[in-house]
Design a protein around this motif. Structure first.
Motif, PDB file in Angstrom:
ATOM      1  N   VAL A  52     102.290 -51.790 -28.024  1.00  0.00           N
ATOM      2  CA  VAL A  52     102.919 -53.140 -28.543  1.00  0.00           C
ATOM      3  C   VAL A  52     101.932 -53.865 -27.393  1.00  0.00           C
ATOM      4  O   VAL A  52     101.564 -53.740 -26.406  1.00  0.00           O
ATOM      5  N   ILE A  53     101.813 -55.802 -27.613  1.00  0.00           N
ATOM      6  CA  ILE A  53     101.307 -56.393 -27.122  1.00  0.00           C
ATOM      7  C   ILE A  53     102.711 -57.715 -26.916  1.00  0.00           C
ATOM      8  O   ILE A  53     102.652 -58.472 -27.796  1.00  0.00           O
ATOM      9  N   GLU A  54     102.802 -57.375 -25.490  1.00  0.00           N
ATOM     10  CA  GLU A  54     103.290 -58.586 -25.552  1.00  0.00           C
ATOM     11  C   GLU A  54     103.250 -59.797 -24.621  1.00  0.00           C
ATOM     12  O   GLU A  54     101.771 -59.751 -23.384  1.00  0.00           O
ATOM     13  N   ILE A  55     103.509 -61.555 -24.823  1.00  0.00           N
ATOM     14  CA  ILE A  55     102.597 -62.127 -24.141  1.00  0.00           C
ATOM     15  C   ILE A  55     103.989 -63.106 -23.168  1.00  0.00           C
ATOM     16  O   ILE A  55     104.860 -63.098 -23.881  1.00  0.00           O
ATOM     17  N   ALA A  56     104.013 -64.194 -22.578  1.00  0.00           N
ATOM     18  CA  ALA A  56     104.442 -64.675 -21.783  1.00  0.00           C
ATOM     19  C   ALA A  56     103.729 -65.588 -20.731  1.00  0.00           C
ATOM     20  O   ALA A  56     103.074 -65.598 -20.554  1.00  0.00           O
ATOM     21  N   SER A  57     104.196 -66.862 -20.466  1.00  0.00           N
ATOM     22  CA  SER A  57     104.480 -68.481 -20.081  1.00  0.00           C
ATOM     23  C   SER A  57     105.329 -68.499 -18.675  1.00  0.00           C
ATOM     24  O   SER A  57     106.096 -68.321 -18.765  1.00  0.00           O
ATOM     25  N   ALA A  58     104.434 -69.006 -17.683  1.00  0.00           N
ATOM     26  CA  ALA A  58     105.398 -69.058 -16.629  1.00  0.00           C
ATOM     27  C   ALA A  58     104.498 -70.818 -15.561  1.00  0.00           C
ATOM     28  O   ALA A  58     103.438 -70.470 -16.437  1.00  0.00           O
ATOM     29  N   PRO A  59     104.970 -71.080 -15.250  1.00  0.00           N
ATOM     30  CA  PRO A  59     104.555 -71.414 -14.320  1.00  0.00           C
ATOM     31  C   PRO A  59     103.667 -71.535 -13.678  1.00  0.00           C
ATOM     32  O   PRO A  59     103.766 -70.376 -12.620  1.00  0.00           O
ATOM     33  N   LEU A  60     102.670 -72.523 -13.051  1.00  0.00           N
ATOM     34  CA  LEU A  60     101.499 -72.189 -11.880  1.00  0.00           C
ATOM     35  C   LEU A  60     102.454 -71.675 -11.016  1.00  0.00           C
ATOM     36  O   LEU A  60     103.012 -72.574 -10.638  1.00  0.00           O
ATOM     37  N   GLY A  61     101.627 -70.807  -9.849  1.00  0.00           N
ATOM     38  CA  GLY A  61     102.094 -70.756  -8.105  1.00  0.00           C
ATOM     39  C   GLY A  61     102.423 -69.449  -8.678  1.00  0.00           C
ATOM     40  O   GLY A  61     102.858 -68.706  -9.591  1.00  0.00           O
ATOM     41  N   ASP A  62     103.278 -69.157  -7.506  1.00  0.00           N
ATOM     42  CA  ASP A  62     104.399 -67.808  -7.139  1.00  0.00           C
ATOM     43  C   ASP A  62     105.523 -67.901  -7.895  1.00  0.00           C
ATOM     44  O   ASP A  62     105.885 -69.305  -7.995  1.00  0.00           O
ATOM     45  N   PHE A  63     106.278 -67.306  -8.445  1.00  0.00           N
ATOM     46  CA  PHE A  63     106.979 -66.821  -9.640  1.00  0.00           C
ATOM     47  C   PHE A  63     108.557 -66.193  -8.545  1.00  0.00           C
ATOM     48  O   PHE A  63     108.259 -65.504  -8.253  1.00  0.00           O
ATOM     49  N   SER A  64     109.596 -66.512  -8.882  1.00  0.00           N
ATOM     50  CA  SER A  64     110.910 -66.091  -8.743  1.00  0.00           C
ATOM     51  C   SER A  64     111.520 -66.025  -9.472  1.00  0.00           C
ATOM     52  O   SER A  64     111.843 -66.637  -9.911  1.00  0.00           O
ATOM     53  N   THR A  65     112.050 -64.674  -9.478  1.00  0.00           N
ATOM     54  CA  THR A  65     112.430 -64.056 -10.103  1.00  0.00           C
ATOM     55  C   THR A  65     114.425 -64.117 -10.633  1.00  0.00           C
ATOM     56  O   THR A  65     114.540 -65.600  -9.122  1.00  0.00           O
ATOM     57  N   TYR A  66     115.238 -64.193 -10.606  1.00  0.00           N
ATOM     58  CA  TYR A  66     116.281 -64.642 -11.108  1.00  0.00           C
ATOM     59  C   TYR A  66     117.061 -64.161 -10.001  1.00  0.00           C
ATOM     60  O   TYR A  66     118.241 -64.911  -9.356  1.00  0.00           O
ATOM     61  N   TRP A  67     116.545 -63.015  -9.439  1.00  0.00           N
ATOM     62  CA  TRP A  67     117.122 -62.275  -8.086  1.00  0.00           C
ATOM     63  C   TRP A  67     116.549 -62.116  -7.016  1.00  0.00           C
ATOM     64  O   TRP A  67     117.206 -61.852  -6.284  1.00  0.00           O
ATOM     65  N   GLY A  68     115.617 -63.275  -6.799  1.00  0.00           N
ATOM     66  CA  GLY A  68     115.029 -63.988  -5.480  1.00  0.00           C
ATOM     67  C   GLY A  68     113.394 -63.294  -5.373  1.00  0.00           C
ATOM     68  O   GLY A  68     112.982 -63.791  -3.949  1.00  0.00           O
ATOM     69  N   LYS A  69     113.181 -62.445  -5.926  1.00  0.00           N
ATOM     70  CA  LYS A  69     112.126 -61.797  -5.612  1.00  0.00           C
ATOM     71  C   LYS A  69     110.533 -62.612  -5.632  1.00  0.00           C
ATOM     72  O   LYS A  69     110.524 -63.297  -7.044  1.00  0.00           O
ATOM     73  N   ILE A  70     109.326 -62.702  -4.962  1.00  0.00           N
ATOM     74  CA  ILE A  70     108.748 -63.834  -4.937  1.00  0.00           C
ATOM     75  C   ILE A  70     107.142 -62.883  -5.510  1.00  0.00           C
ATOM     76  O   ILE A  70     107.282 -61.846  -4.739  1.00  0.00           O
TER      77      ILE A  70
END
Length: 128
Positions: A52-70
């Motif tokens: 399978v091929i999954e795609i996603a989109s995120a804001p530019l820059g480092d990403f912070s998960t909902y549990w706080g992992k950067i």
């Protein structure tokens, strides 16, 4: 049966690079003016060659998960995000498995078409 990873690396990855994706197989990213567009390939655990091929989109820059992992921007993967789409699927909850079968070039061309249509629509509509 030839390992699909070999064919994808030799035949699809160069085409992904032509349209701006960077990274190493099976994870790719492309930066646009306001977002990172991500692609991840996931293979069947039983060795059938299906994937399978999954795609996603995120804001530019480092990403912070909902549990706080950067997660640094250059390490972010599609499967790090909750909102993602499986290319070829008709909805967010559907699966769409690919198999290179006897016509890998046709499958690769279909994948590129889906990234350019379904993928671009998803990237543009994705909430950031």
């Amino acid at each position: 049966m030839t390992d699909p990873r070999i064919i994808l690396k030799s035949d699809l990855v160069p085409k992904l690079r032509e349209i701006g994706f960077k990274g190493s197989f099976p994870h790719f990213r492309r930066s646009r003016e306001n977002r990172n567009e991500l692609i991840t390939f996931q293979f069947d655990k039983y060795g059938t060659g299906d994937f399978v091929i999954e795609i996603a989109s995120a804001p530019l820059g480092d990403f912070s998960t909902y549990w706080g992992k950067i997660i640094p921007q250059n390490k972010l993967r599609a499967n790090d995000l909750n909102e993602r789409l499986r290319i070829g699927a008709s909805s967010h909850n559907a699966d769409s498995w690919f198999n290179l079968g006897s016509n890998p070039n046709d499958v690769i061309m279909n994948i590129l078409k889906l990234i350019n249509t379904q993928g671009d629509d998803f990237f543009k509509k994705s909430t950031l």
